[in-house]
Motif scaffolding. Structure first.
Motif, short mmCIF file in Angstrom:
data_model
loop_
_atom_site.label_atom_id
_atom_site.label_comp_id
_atom_site.label_asym_id
_atom_site.label_seq_id
_atom_site.Cartn_x
_atom_site.Cartn_y
_atom_site.Cartn_z
N ILE A 91 -76.32 -34.33 -62.77
CA ILE A 91 -77.87 -34.43 -63.62
C ILE A 91 -78.94 -34.25 -62.59
O ILE A 91 -79.87 -33.36 -62.83
N GLU A 95 -82.75 -36.41 -70.38
CA GLU A 95 -82.22 -36.82 -71.52
C GLU A 95 -81.25 -35.71 -72.00
O GLU A 95 -79.97 -35.76 -72.38
N PHE A 133 -78.24 -34.92 -69.83
CA PHE A 133 -77.38 -35.96 -70.04
C PHE A 133 -76.46 -35.66 -71.18
O PHE A 133 -75.08 -35.82 -70.93
N GLN A 165 -72.47 -34.95 -71.15
CA GLN A 165 -71.59 -35.83 -71.90
C GLN A 165 -70.55 -34.89 -72.60
O GLN A 165 -69.39 -35.21 -72.71
#
Length: 177
Positions: free
Chosen positions: A137, A164, A167, A171
């Motif tokens: 990140i 965000e 992220f 993921q």
């Protein structure tokens, strides 16, 4: 009389790119004058060379598709483009359609990178490769730090939160791997 149906020029260009069409010029009496250029379609060996050079991947900036690929003339056949390795590249079917229907032009730069020239004057270039390392990140945020906060907006016009977004993207990548 009956008016013949007409197709938009972009559709005719795309059909001409994908289909086997050969122009036959005739004199006023119907006698053939010229049958056009000979090698519009790449040979199997030339197709294999294009696939090898482009690593079997769509060359449209940002695309990584490896299926449903088409060999595309950078300078179109209708514009006098030749069917040789330097003037050919791989694009997926979706991008091939967009190139013809939206007036997008692909060009190979001096560094052999393919860029897309959009009708509004913008140029799309491939993103540089980034190795996320141990802190993905933070690494990706550092690599995109030059992007102004208001440069990208969400679909509803709101501000994009880069941290965000990264992220969420990372993921998904972990879940796929």
């Amino acid at each position: 009389g009956v008016t013949p149906a007409t197709l938009p020029p972009a559709v005719l260009q795309r059909l001409g790119c994908d289909g086997l069409v050969q122009a036959l010029l005739t004199d006023p009496h119907g006698n053939p004058l010229r049958l056009g250029r000979r090698n519009r379609f790449p040979t199997r060996r030339l197709q294999a060379a294009v696939h090898a050079r482009d690593h079997g991947t769509c060359q449209y900036p940002g695309c990584a598709h490896t299926r449903w690929l088409h060999v595309h003339h950078l300078v179109g056949w209708a514009e006098g483009g030749r069917t040789d390795l330097d003037n050919l590249t791989l694009v997926c079917g979706s991008h091939h359609r967009h190139l013809h229907e939206e007036g997008i032009v692909l060009r190979r730069t001096s560094s052999a990178t393919i860029v897309a020239l959009l009708p509004d004057g913008r140029t799309l270039v491939p993103a540089p490769p980034v190795t996320p390392g141990e802190q993905p990140i933070a690494t990706l945020a550092d690599e995109t730090g030059h992007v102004a906060p208001n440069a990208v907006a969400t679909r509803d016009g709101g501000r994009l939160n880069l941290g965000e977004s990264l992220f969420v993207l990372l993921q998904d990548r972990v879940a796929v791997a």
